[in-house]
Design an enzyme around this catalytic site. Structure first.
Site, PDB file in Angstrom:
ATOM      1  CG  ASP A  15      -1.785  -1.564   1.960  1.00  0.00           C
ATOM      2  OD1 ASP A  15      -1.880  -2.071   0.504  1.00  0.00           O
ATOM      3  OD2 ASP A  15      -1.863  -1.721   2.135  1.00  0.00           O
ATOM      4  CD  GLU A 184      -8.480  -2.811  -2.230  1.00  0.00           C
ATOM      5  OE1 GLU A 184      -8.819  -2.810  -0.842  1.00  0.00           O
ATOM      6  OE2 GLU A 184      -7.751  -3.290  -2.412  1.00  0.00           O
TER       7      GLU A 184
END
Length: 526
Positions: A15, A184
């Site tokens: 991420d 997301e």
């Protein structure tokens, strides 16, 4: 032409989010149940990164009691505006979405500002040219979740003076595909009069991808790029050596060129023990849409780079276990620092045993580093006198509470032994044992891709304990979840006698044994 090697941050660095200040770049990644949380890296060239700190370095900022390995800190995002750095992230399930700030990225960082009304995960901030700040996040379908992953991306203004959401929330996008799952990691950008919303969708596994939409207004409507997804490896087949590609963030370099950081998993003999790592790709713009690695359309292991390279000093692979702690070191959940004594023995860390084991959802007496290679040696120097049956101390390779390998000294059935123990789906299996005390031993684990070899050194001699122990189960494909492996030192006791059991460790050393090109070549032959 100069080149760089992917990944740019190796081992358990998912991420990635990036921001630029002048010609300085700053990058953060997820940490889930590990402490301290959210490492922050600095670079001058987007390729060579120095770990300059950990943003969530106190328990008051990062409560992790009783979280599982794949809970805790999800998808941090870093942004800079008017002299202040902002890091926003989610702590699942300990408080939800919050912001911390700093004027110096090395810290100190503020206490968390928790955001009321900010449901969902993976938040990001966008600073518009009119001075307004917007929160961008994800949430379940407000009309009711029709299928697993039926979420949407939403926007709301954030008042920076009060750190509160104001006005109304607005749905922006559900993703590029019909019935898309898990939109997301949203990030907003502004370029040439367009607002761009870039997200990940398809889940964090094989179908992961990066998609993008744009609008003339910050609150939409957003129209998807007809060339979506702009980056994925799901069409390359399950044997391609890099997969799970997604969760990107864009950055404009000081020379006007553009790049994307993203996560991906390298695969070795079919399995990704290192978890999701941070990769870099070049971006150009055509018809006001981004094109990733033009002419190639996928991540490359070796790639040309236009920015002048600025190498950073190589870190010593041997970490002295002393204060101040090396920034690479990690604890599992919030550590009980009374278990770690730095002044009991000069040059050694004394770790007192906890009754908690690495198989418990708790904070064991464990300190480690991220595994960065599949070809490595992991070593420590140990002094240990077990007192009770079940006392053990040594090295651990940890995927999660149900999947690990231990190379430990201890007292077992009244006898002092060294043991190699695998834990598969919560069940211990004794792989090898030798009778040996544990005074001034050097423990060694040698990784040869998915085969591990265990030996110890005493009085100048190397003595084999086990070889060819299969490590493929220490992978996301088997263990599940969102983390990669960590490796470290560990002490536990079944007897609750305060500080009656301890082990002394002089150092922890992880040495990568193969050049990255050799690793990737082996991965390609999986």
């Amino acid at each position: 032409m100069q080149t760089f090697q992917n990944p740019i941050v190796k081992g358990f660095s998912p991420d990635p989010s990036i921001c630029v200040v002048g010609d300085d770049y700053y990058l953060v990644t997820s940490t889930f149940s590990y402490f301290p949380g959210v490492p922050i890296y600095h670079s001058k060239d987007l390729v060579n990164w120095e770990l300059i700190g950990n943003i969530l370095e106190r328990e008051s900022k990062l409560p992790l009691a009783d979280v599982t390995h794949s809970q805790g800190i999800f998808a941090p995002s870093i942004r800079y505006n008017n002299g202040t750095f902002y890091m926003i992230t989610t702590n699942v399930p300990k408080g939800g979405n919050f912001i911390v700030t700093a004027t110096d990225p090395r810290g100190p960082w503020s206490d968390p500002y928790y955001l009321d009304g900010a449901e969902g995960i993976d938040p990001s901030l966008f600073f518009d040219t009119d001075g307004k700040c917007y929160y961008v996040g994800t949430r379940p379908n407000p009309k009711g979740v029709r299928y697993n992953g039926d979420w949407e991306v939403w926007l709301q203004e954030l008042d920076l003076s009060s750190m509160k959401l104001v006005g109304v929330s607005t749905k922006l996008w559900k993703g590029a595909l019909r019935d898309a799952i898990w939109p997301e990691g949203p990030h907003l950008y502004k370029r040439n009069g367009y607002y761009y919303l870039m997200i990940a969708e398809g889940g964090t596994g094989f179908d992961h991808c990066v998609t993008i939409a744009r609008s003339k207004k910050v609150d939409g409507p957003y129209i998807g790029n007809p060339c979506n997804p702009i980056l994925t490896h799901r069409h390359l087949g399950s044997n391609y050596p890099v997969r799970n590609v997604g969760h990107g963030d864009l950055v404009e370099a000081s020379d006007g060129s553009w790049y994307m950081t993203c996560l991906a998993s390298r695969v070795f003999e079919g399995y990704s023990n290192l978890g999701r790592e941070t990769f870099l790709a070049e971006v150009i713009w055509e018809k006001d849409w981004p094109v990733v690695n033009p002419g190639v359309g996928r991540l490359e292991q070796e790639q040309e780079h236009k920015l002048p390279l600025s190498p950073v000093e190589s870190l010593n692979p041997q970490i002295q276990l002393e204060q101040p702690l090396d920034k690479r070191l990690l604890f599992l959940r919030n550590p009980n620092m009374e278990k770690y004594a730095f002044d009991e023995r000069d040059g050694w860390l004394r770790i007192y045993a906890s009754q908690h084991t690495i198989a418990d959802i708790a904070s064991p007496s464990y300190i480690g580093v991220r595994q960065q290679s599949m070809w490595y040696t992991l070593t420590t120097k140990l002094d240990f006198v077990p007192q009770h049956n079940g006392d053990e101390a040594g090295l651990v390779i940890l995927q999660n509470d149900r999947y690990s390998i231990r190379f430990v000294a201890g007292l077992f059935d009244g006898q002092r032994e060294l043991r190699v123990i695998t834990n598969y789906d919560g069940e211990d299996r004794l792989e090898a044992r030798v009778v040996e005390d544990s005074n001034s031993l050097i423990l060694n684990i040698k990784g040869d891709c998915q085969n591990l070899h265990f030996y110890y050194s005493k009085d100048g001699k190397d003595i084999e304990v086990a070889k060819n122990i299969d490590a493929h189960f220490l992978s996301t494909e088997i263990a599940g979840g969102f983390v990669g492996c960590t490796m470290g030192v560990y002490v536990t006791s079944k007897v609750d006698v305060t500080n009656s059991c301890y082990a002394d460790f002089q150092w922890l050393k992880q040495v990568n044994m193969e050049a990255e090109s050799q690793e990737t070549k082996k991965g390609e032959t999986a």
